[in-house]
Write a protein that holds these residues in place. Structure first.
Motif, PDB file in Angstrom:
ATOM      1  N   ASN A 176       2.660  -6.672   2.779  1.00  0.00           N
ATOM      2  CA  ASN A 176       1.818  -5.580   3.276  1.00  0.00           C
ATOM      3  C   ASN A 176       1.579  -4.536   2.187  1.00  0.00           C
ATOM      4  O   ASN A 176       0.487  -3.983   2.063  1.00  0.00           O
ATOM      5  N   ILE A 177       2.639  -4.252   1.436  1.00  0.00           N
ATOM      6  CA  ILE A 177       2.520  -3.278   0.345  1.00  0.00           C
ATOM      7  C   ILE A 177       1.490  -3.768  -0.675  1.00  0.00           C
ATOM      8  O   ILE A 177       0.616  -3.015  -1.112  1.00  0.00           O
ATOM      9  N   ILE A 178       1.602  -5.040  -1.039  1.00  0.00           N
ATOM     10  CA  ILE A 178       0.673  -5.615  -2.021  1.00  0.00           C
ATOM     11  C   ILE A 178      -0.768  -5.509  -1.513  1.00  0.00           C
ATOM     12  O   ILE A 178      -1.672  -5.096  -2.246  1.00  0.00           O
ATOM     13  N   ASP A 179      -0.985  -5.874  -0.247  1.00  0.00           N
ATOM     14  CA  ASP A 179      -2.342  -5.848   0.321  1.00  0.00           C
ATOM     15  C   ASP A 179      -2.901  -4.436   0.368  1.00  0.00           C
ATOM     16  O   ASP A 179      -4.051  -4.194  -0.013  1.00  0.00           O
ATOM     17  N   LYS A 180      -2.092  -3.488   0.853  1.00  0.00           N
ATOM     18  CA  LYS A 180      -2.582  -2.111   1.017  1.00  0.00           C
ATOM     19  C   LYS A 180      -2.891  -1.455  -0.329  1.00  0.00           C
ATOM     20  O   LYS A 180      -3.912  -0.785  -0.487  1.00  0.00           O
ATOM     21  N   LEU A 181      -2.016  -1.654  -1.314  1.00  0.00           N
ATOM     22  CA  LEU A 181      -2.237  -1.000  -2.599  1.00  0.00           C
ATOM     23  C   LEU A 181      -3.351  -1.673  -3.398  1.00  0.00           C
ATOM     24  O   LEU A 181      -4.084  -1.004  -4.127  1.00  0.00           O
ATOM     25  N   PRO A 215      -8.288  -5.088 -13.037  1.00  0.00           N
ATOM     26  CA  PRO A 215      -8.415  -6.433 -12.478  1.00  0.00           C
ATOM     27  C   PRO A 215      -7.348  -6.703 -11.418  1.00  0.00           C
ATOM     28  O   PRO A 215      -6.178  -6.403 -11.625  1.00  0.00           O
ATOM     29  N   GLU A 216      -7.792  -7.284 -10.298  1.00  0.00           N
ATOM     30  CA  GLU A 216      -6.890  -7.505  -9.163  1.00  0.00           C
ATOM     31  C   GLU A 216      -5.658  -8.309  -9.557  1.00  0.00           C
ATOM     32  O   GLU A 216      -4.534  -7.964  -9.191  1.00  0.00           O
ATOM     33  N   ARG A 217      -5.857  -9.406 -10.308  1.00  0.00           N
ATOM     34  CA  ARG A 217      -4.717 -10.251 -10.644  1.00  0.00           C
ATOM     35  C   ARG A 217      -3.719  -9.512 -11.527  1.00  0.00           C
ATOM     36  O   ARG A 217      -2.507  -9.644 -11.364  1.00  0.00           O
ATOM     37  N   VAL A 218      -4.219  -8.713 -12.451  1.00  0.00           N
ATOM     38  CA  VAL A 218      -3.335  -7.954 -13.333  1.00  0.00           C
ATOM     39  C   VAL A 218      -2.525  -6.947 -12.527  1.00  0.00           C
ATOM     40  O   VAL A 218      -1.296  -6.839 -12.682  1.00  0.00           O
ATOM     41  N   PHE A 219      -3.208  -6.195 -11.657  1.00  0.00           N
ATOM     42  CA  PHE A 219      -2.503  -5.190 -10.865  1.00  0.00           C
ATOM     43  C   PHE A 219      -1.472  -5.848  -9.946  1.00  0.00           C
ATOM     44  O   PHE A 219      -0.340  -5.369  -9.825  1.00  0.00           O
ATOM     45  N   GLN A 220      -1.855  -6.953  -9.294  1.00  0.00           N
ATOM     46  CA  GLN A 220      -0.919  -7.618  -8.388  1.00  0.00           C
ATOM     47  C   GLN A 220       0.281  -8.182  -9.135  1.00  0.00           C
ATOM     48  O   GLN A 220       1.417  -8.087  -8.663  1.00  0.00           O
ATOM     49  N   GLU A 221       0.051  -8.775 -10.310  1.00  0.00           N
ATOM     50  CA  GLU A 221       1.177  -9.285 -11.101  1.00  0.00           C
ATOM     51  C   GLU A 221       2.123  -8.138 -11.471  1.00  0.00           C
ATOM     52  O   GLU A 221       3.342  -8.282 -11.428  1.00  0.00           O
ATOM     53  N   ALA A 222       1.546  -7.004 -11.865  1.00  0.00           N
ATOM     54  CA  ALA A 222       2.365  -5.847 -12.237  1.00  0.00           C
ATOM     55  C   ALA A 222       3.172  -5.350 -11.048  1.00  0.00           C
ATOM     56  O   ALA A 222       4.368  -5.031 -11.166  1.00  0.00           O
ATOM     57  N   LEU A 223       2.539  -5.286  -9.877  1.00  0.00           N
ATOM     58  CA  LEU A 223       3.220  -4.800  -8.674  1.00  0.00           C
ATOM     59  C   LEU A 223       4.272  -5.805  -8.198  1.00  0.00           C
ATOM     60  O   LEU A 223       5.381  -5.422  -7.812  1.00  0.00           O
ATOM     61  N   LEU A 224       3.926  -7.102  -8.227  1.00  0.00           N
ATOM     62  CA  LEU A 224       4.889  -8.148  -7.855  1.00  0.00           C
ATOM     63  C   LEU A 224       6.103  -8.104  -8.766  1.00  0.00           C
ATOM     64  O   LEU A 224       7.247  -8.252  -8.318  1.00  0.00           O
ATOM     65  N   ASN A 225       5.846  -7.883 -10.034  1.00  0.00           N
ATOM     66  CA  ASN A 225       6.920  -7.778 -11.008  1.00  0.00           C
ATOM     67  C   ASN A 225       7.849  -6.613 -10.661  1.00  0.00           C
ATOM     68  O   ASN A 225       9.077  -6.738 -10.690  1.00  0.00           O
ATOM     69  N   ALA A 226       7.253  -5.484 -10.307  1.00  0.00           N
ATOM     70  CA  ALA A 226       8.043  -4.305  -9.950  1.00  0.00           C
ATOM     71  C   ALA A 226       8.865  -4.555  -8.682  1.00  0.00           C
ATOM     72  O   ALA A 226      10.049  -4.224  -8.617  1.00  0.00           O
ATOM     73  N   LEU A 227       8.243  -5.163  -7.678  1.00  0.00           N
ATOM     74  CA  LEU A 227       8.922  -5.394  -6.397  1.00  0.00           C
ATOM     75  C   LEU A 227      10.070  -6.386  -6.517  1.00  0.00           C
ATOM     76  O   LEU A 227      11.082  -6.263  -5.817  1.00  0.00           O
ATOM     77  N   SER A 228       9.905  -7.378  -7.390  1.00  0.00           N
ATOM     78  CA  SER A 228      10.956  -8.396  -7.498  1.00  0.00           C
ATOM     79  C   SER A 228      12.031  -8.029  -8.518  1.00  0.00           C
ATOM     80  O   SER A 228      13.127  -8.581  -8.474  1.00  0.00           O
ATOM     81  N   HIS A 229      11.738  -7.096  -9.433  1.00  0.00           N
ATOM     82  CA  HIS A 229      12.711  -6.758 -10.474  1.00  0.00           C
ATOM     83  C   HIS A 229      13.348  -5.377 -10.293  1.00  0.00           C
ATOM     84  O   HIS A 229      14.231  -5.025 -11.081  1.00  0.00           O
ATOM     85  N   ARG A 230      12.922  -4.620  -9.314  1.00  0.00           N
ATOM     86  CA  ARG A 230      13.484  -3.281  -9.162  1.00  0.00           C
ATOM     87  C   ARG A 230      14.953  -3.354  -8.740  1.00  0.00           C
ATOM     88  O   ARG A 230      15.423  -4.354  -8.196  1.00  0.00           O
ATOM     89  N   ASP A 231      15.672  -2.294  -8.974  1.00  0.00           N
ATOM     90  CA  ASP A 231      17.069  -2.188  -8.548  1.00  0.00           C
ATOM     91  C   ASP A 231      17.087  -1.609  -7.135  1.00  0.00           C
ATOM     92  O   ASP A 231      16.869  -0.420  -6.937  1.00  0.00           O
ATOM     93  N   TYR A 232      17.341  -2.487  -6.132  1.00  0.00           N
ATOM     94  CA  TYR A 232      17.311  -2.045  -4.740  1.00  0.00           C
ATOM     95  C   TYR A 232      18.568  -1.282  -4.343  1.00  0.00           C
ATOM     96  O   TYR A 232      18.668  -0.796  -3.215  1.00  0.00           O
ATOM     97  N   GLN A 233      19.546  -1.187  -5.245  1.00  0.00           N
ATOM     98  CA  GLN A 233      20.724  -0.367  -4.946  1.00  0.00           C
ATOM     99  C   GLN A 233      20.536   1.068  -5.437  1.00  0.00           C
ATOM    100  O   GLN A 233      21.363   1.931  -5.159  1.00  0.00           O
ATOM    101  N   SER A 234      19.436   1.292  -6.151  1.00  0.00           N
ATOM    102  CA  SER A 234      19.104   2.647  -6.588  1.00  0.00           C
ATOM    103  C   SER A 234      18.381   3.374  -5.454  1.00  0.00           C
ATOM    104  O   SER A 234      17.618   2.777  -4.703  1.00  0.00           O
ATOM    105  N   ASN A 235      18.603   4.662  -5.341  1.00  0.00           N
ATOM    106  CA  ASN A 235      17.947   5.456  -4.294  1.00  0.00           C
ATOM    107  C   ASN A 235      16.522   5.847  -4.664  1.00  0.00           C
ATOM    108  O   ASN A 235      15.791   6.398  -3.841  1.00  0.00           O
ATOM    109  N   ALA A 236      16.114   5.569  -5.902  1.00  0.00           N
ATOM    110  CA  ALA A 236      14.766   5.936  -6.341  1.00  0.00           C
ATOM    111  C   ALA A 236      13.734   4.977  -5.764  1.00  0.00           C
ATOM    112  O   ALA A 236      14.039   3.832  -5.424  1.00  0.00           O
TER     113      ALA A 236
END
Length: 553
Positions: A253-258, A284-305
């Motif tokens: 949903n995040i990917i679609d909305k953004l 470009p859509e593919r570039v933005f989505q790859e960047a966002l997917l990268n962020a979502l899958s590589h972020r530190d989910y134990q961080s409060n940020a």
């Protein structure tokens, strides 16, 4: 496998990593697959192992296999009858004139089951059922360092948003018509992707499961830090945002909305290439989505940020909690093997066909941007965060047309390294191999191979120890005047070096070989320089043929 190695295996007999199976006693290949599935699942859930078909186990005797077997059918049969699908390797070899088929599997930390729900684990020489109370131990934080694969102890199936499950299935049907995952019932679908797992006798969500199919209220309750904040800045005020979105919702949903939001503000530029019109989006859509997917899958989910996505008139900045993992830097991120911080999230995105492989997708972003004449994506690393900036400007429309036309002419898609080399030589005129190696983030040998391909296509040439665009490319992208100027500068440098050499005490003559060594020239380049200096009356030839040399006039 060598005969001596297999003999040792036979002598030792079945172990927790070796199983013998008769081929001649099986009714057909379907039964062979069924026998293999149970043992391979048990090995995968333990520490890996091999099933040897064509060997009797009591007593141990090699009786061989049918040589007409279909290896592809066996591999696919095992893949189709396991969840998640099991990848195996088949090897065949001769032993005393009999064919032996070895099917091997590695352990990767996942728990595998048959499609009918049976779960086995190797115990000594036998395969035993793996019960639910053992599964919860398998997924403890010690056994499973992947945070996204951990079970959320306070979750239940009531936290699953069934509409989100339906949406994922429908998206997968569109993205991969051959996938059988959407045909499973909801619970099997979630189990197959490991979005839910058994915790004792209760089925619960994993972290990845919550992020993909969790209810919004459940995400806010159990993982409130899983937030993406979008900010938009206008031309009139680059300090204060004029639009904001706070998203604590499932990842797709995040990917679609953004993506929709970025496209709403973005513009499209048209470039005419012959009869074809190329539409280039600001972002470009593919570039933005790859960047966002990268962020979502590589972020530190134990961080409060939270993840921040900031859209400015000329760029998008994505700020991601969690620094680069060990070994990754801004200078090797294109080519460094992927080290996902959240492996299950990355794998789920791959299963859902949002990415082509479990990786960073950085090379895709770079290739799309440079092919479209845009600046390279720019990474900046901090101890606890990474930021990525994507620019919307098109630096050179001629370069965009050129890349499209060259690829059509040669009926070949150019590699990222080749395009980056061309782009750099367009901007900087000449570069050494070592400099180009750093730019494309490859070894000297790999970079030289890319340069040689471009030379073969007539796009670049070697001048001394440096590479530059050919006259043909200069004419298309720059001008013949610039090409002539650059070649002239090269000649002037070489001429001055030769004059200085001949002016040194004791150096009253110079050979072609010395000029090649001193200037980094090929034999042909040295010859052209000598001829031109002779025409200008600067040097003259003494002797002719093999032992010729040159002196000042």
């Amino acid at each position: 496998m060598k005969v001596e190695e297999f003999k040792k295996i036979l002598d030792k007999g079945e172990t927790d990593a070796v199983e013998f199976k008769s081929w001649i006693k099986a009714k057909n290949q379907k039964e062979i697959i069924s026998l293999a599935v149970d043992e391979l699942i048990a090995f995968a859930n333990h520490r890996g192992g091999t099933v040897y078909f064509g060997v009797e186990d009591n007593p141990v005797e090699v009786t061989g296999c049918d040589r007409k077997y279909d290896s592809q059918r066996i591999i696919e049969g095992i893949y189709d009858k396991t969840r998640p699908s099991l990848f195996t390797e088949i090897e065949e070899f001769e032993y005393n004139g009999k064919l032996v088929i070895a099917i091997s599997v590695k352990a990767d930390g996942k728990i595998y089951t048959t499609t009918d729900g049976r779960c086995l684990k190797r115990l000594g020489k036998n395969s035993k059922p793996l019960y639910p109370d053992e599964l919860s131990n398998v997924y403890s934080s010690i056994q499973n360092p992947d945070f996204s694969a951990r079970i959320i102890s306070e979750s239940t199936l009531d936290d699953v948003n069934k509409l989100e499950v339906y949406r994922l299935k429908e998206k997968l049907r569109v993205r991969d018509a051959k996938s059988t995952l959407p045909d499973l019932d909801d619970n099997d679908f979630l189990r197959g992707l490991q979005l839910t797992k058994m915790d004792g006798d209760i089925e619960r969500l994993t972290i990845a499961g919550l992020l993909f199919v969790g209810k919004e209220t459940s995400i806010r309750r159990m993982l409130p830090q899983a937030e993406v904040i979008y900010l938009h800045y206008s031309d009139n005020n680059l300090e204060e945002y004029d639009a904001r979105l706070d998203l604590k919702i499932p990842l797709i949903n995040i990917i679609d909305k953004l993506t929709e939001r970025v496209q709403t503000y973005g513009k499209i530029e048209n470039i005419q290439i012959g009869l074809f019109r190329l539409e280039i989006e600001e972002f470009p859509e593919r570039v933005f989505q790859e960047a966002l997917l990268n962020a979502l899958s590589h972020r530190d989910y134990q961080s409060n940020a939270a993840i921040y996505v900031k859209q400015y008139p000329d760029r998008i900045v994505i700020e991601n909690p969690g620094g680069f993992l060990d070994g990754i830097t801004e200078n090797n991120i294109i080519t460094h093997p992927s080290v996902p911080r959240n492996k299950l999230i990355a794998e789920t995105l791959q299963h859902l066909k949002y990415v082509q492989r479990t990786g960073q997708g950085v090379d895709i972003m770079f290739k799309d941007m440079v092919s479209l004449g845009k600046p390279y994506p720019r990474y900046k690393s901090f101890n606890d965060a990474v930021s990525l900036t994507i620019y919307n400007a098109i630096d050179n429309t001629k370069f965009v047309k050129f890349i499209v036309e060259i690829q059509e002419e040669h009926i070949e898609i150019m590699s990222l390294a080749e395009i980056m080399i061309l782009r750099d030589l367009l901007d900087n005129r000449k570069e050494s191999l070592s400099v180009l190696s750093g730019i494309v983030q490859k070894s000297l040998d790999e970079t030289k191979k890319s340069c040689n391909k471009l030379i073969a296509k007539g796009l670049i040439e070697v001048v001394g120890k440096e590479y530059m665009l050919t006259a043909k490319v200069y004419e298309i992208l720059k001008s013949d005047i610039e090409y002539t100027r650059d070649k002239t500068i090269q000649y002037i440098k070489a001429k001055n070096m030769i004059i200085d050499y001949l002016g040194m005490k004791g150096n009253d003559k110079i050979t072609s070989a010395k000029i090649q060594e001193m200037c980094g020239f090929t034999k042909q380049q040295a010859r052209r320089t000598i001829d031109k200096m002779r025409e200008e009356g600067i040097i003259d030839i003494c002797r002719r043929g093999k032992y010729s040399y040159y002196v000042k006039c």
